[in-house]
Design an enzyme around this catalytic site. Structure first.
Site, PDB file in Angstrom:
ATOM      1  CB  SER A  42      -0.846  -0.196   1.336  1.00 60.64           C
ATOM      2  OG  SER A  42      -0.054   0.267   2.394  1.00 60.64           O
ATOM      3  CG  LEU A 107       1.300   1.703   7.515  1.00 68.77           C
ATOM      4  CD1 LEU A 107       0.114   2.138   6.731  1.00 68.77           C
ATOM      5  CD2 LEU A 107       0.888   1.408   8.910  1.00 68.77           C
ATOM      6  CG  MET A 138       7.124  -0.679   9.908  1.00 71.69           C
ATOM      7  SD  MET A 138       5.153  -0.434  10.156  1.00 71.69           S
ATOM      8  CE  MET A 138       5.175   1.107   9.514  1.00 71.69           C
ATOM      9  CE  LYS A 139       5.826   0.732   0.203  1.00 77.39           C
ATOM     10  NZ  LYS A 139       4.773   0.942  -1.084  1.00 77.39           N
ATOM     11  CB  VAL A 140      11.569   3.300   5.384  1.00 80.28           C
ATOM     12  CG1 VAL A 140      12.654   4.482   5.380  1.00 80.28           C
ATOM     13  CG2 VAL A 140      10.981   2.970   6.520  1.00 80.28           C
TER      14      VAL A 140
END
Length: 372
Positions: A42, A107, A138-140
């Site tokens: 997402s 996310l 976790m998207k970074v």
């Protein structure tokens, strides 16, 4: 056997680049999982369209208002986090069946923190802790500040999807940050076998940007038109070759692998074809390789199921890929400049979507209040 299952046999996982309350509650996500999809990604743009473009979240918005949630950012988390949690639950059987190799949902941290290492760390820790599920990433973003955060997060045992990677050089830095984080975790007594990470290498945006430059140089550089639509796959091929070098068990990764560490798989992102002159499965058929993920929007998944072709795997014909990029350079197209700019634009685009999301939520709050 369908195309998704055939890709799985080739060692590639298919994830869906879309998430909303509707696809969860309608059973669409479960249908995709049954077809062989083993993950979900997402981003702010996806959530912006889902939340502001439908009435699916109106009841939750109303409940938030009743409970005194006035801040749009807080309301966004109230809407998005349950979607992530529910998707993670649907994917948990995949996670268990594959012993943690797949079954993940991503996310993204607030894109406005892309150039803020400390802010990224704080938000990723908080969100990962709140979700409290082993199959969440976790998207970074792969900015300088983001890469610094990635190393720390991996070292703390937090799964990371590194997004907005456009160049082989940046991809190498991302992989090095992952390895450094694993070494920190291992040295502290952490279990490196429980960590997962993917490196989201964007594809179609590269062709879109390069093709525009090719069009401007038509006539000025002989034969340059033959390079249209070839830069992205050549770039990805070289990235995959570098991935295999970095994670060769005979190199520095070997000791970590003995402790159960996983490779950081390249994830091919932006795989919907932007140019209607190109096949709609261009970035499916030509990006097949073991230990990779292809995250596709729903329309690309359906196209792949209908007429995707299992062809040659990445990692072959490296000389041809190098030749494509060399010829672009000879024609005056600086791929580094292109990919640097794409990173900047990508961060701006996600931040813009986040702002639009918050504005849309504010308007929704007003509408819901007015309706009683």
């Amino acid at each position: 056997m369908n195309t998704i299952q055939e890709l799985s046999r080739c060692g590639q996982s298919v994830w869906c680049d879309n998430l909303s309350r509707r696809i969860i509650e309608s059973g669409e996500l479960q249908r995709l999982i049954d077809l062989g999809v083993v993950g979900v990604t997402s981003n702010p743009t996806i959530f912006m369209k889902a939340i502001t473009g439908s009435a699916d979240y109106d009841d939750a918005i109303h409940a938030g208002i009743d409970e005194g949630v006035a801040d749009s950012a807080a309301l966004y988390e109230r809407l998005a986090i349950p979607d992530i949690a529910d998707a993670a639950e649907l994917l948990r059987p995949v996670y268990d069946r594959t012993s943690g190799a797949d079954g993940y949902v991503s996310l993204e941290v607030n894109p406005k923190l892309a150039y803020d290492t400390k802010g990224t760390l704080a938000e990723a820790r908080r969100l990962f802790g709140e979700l409290d599920r082993p199959n969440v990433l976790m998207k970074v973003p792969a900015t300088d500040e983001g890469i610094a955060a990635i190393e720390t997060l991996i070292g703390e045992g937090i799964n990371v999807n590194v997004t907005l990677i456009f160049s082989v050089a940046v991809h190498k830095r991302v992989m090095e940050a992952y390895l450094a984080g694993l070494r920190t975790l291992d040295a502290s007594g952490g279990d490196v076998s429980k960590i997962a990470s993917v490196a989201s290498f964007f594809v179609s945006r590269v062709d879109t940007a390069v093709d525009k430059l090719i069009e401007k140089r038509l006539g000025a550089a002989k034969g340059i038109e033959k390079l249209a639509g070839k830069a992205a796959i050549a770039n990805a091929n070289l990235a995959y070759a570098r991935f295999r070098e970095v994670f060769d068990p005979s190199g520095p990764f070997g000791d970590l692998k003995k402790h159960g560490a996983r490779v950081q798989r390249p994830l091919w992102a932006s795989t919907s074809t932007k140019n209607p002159a190109y096949a709609d499965t261009l970035y499916v058929d030509n990006l097949i390789a073991p230990d990779t993920v292809n995250t596709m929007p729903p329309e690309t998944i359906e196209a792949a199921l209908d007429h995707g072709k299992i062809g040659p795997k990445l990692g072959d014909h490296l000389d041809q890929s190098r030749e494509v990029l060399a010829k672009l350079g000879e024609a005056g197209i600086d791929l580094k400049a292109v990919t640097d700019q794409l990173t900047i634009e990508g961060v701006k685009s996600f931040a813009k979507s986040f702002d639009e999301l918050l504005r849309g939520l504010s308007q929704k709050q007003s509408t819901v209040r007015a309706s009683g």
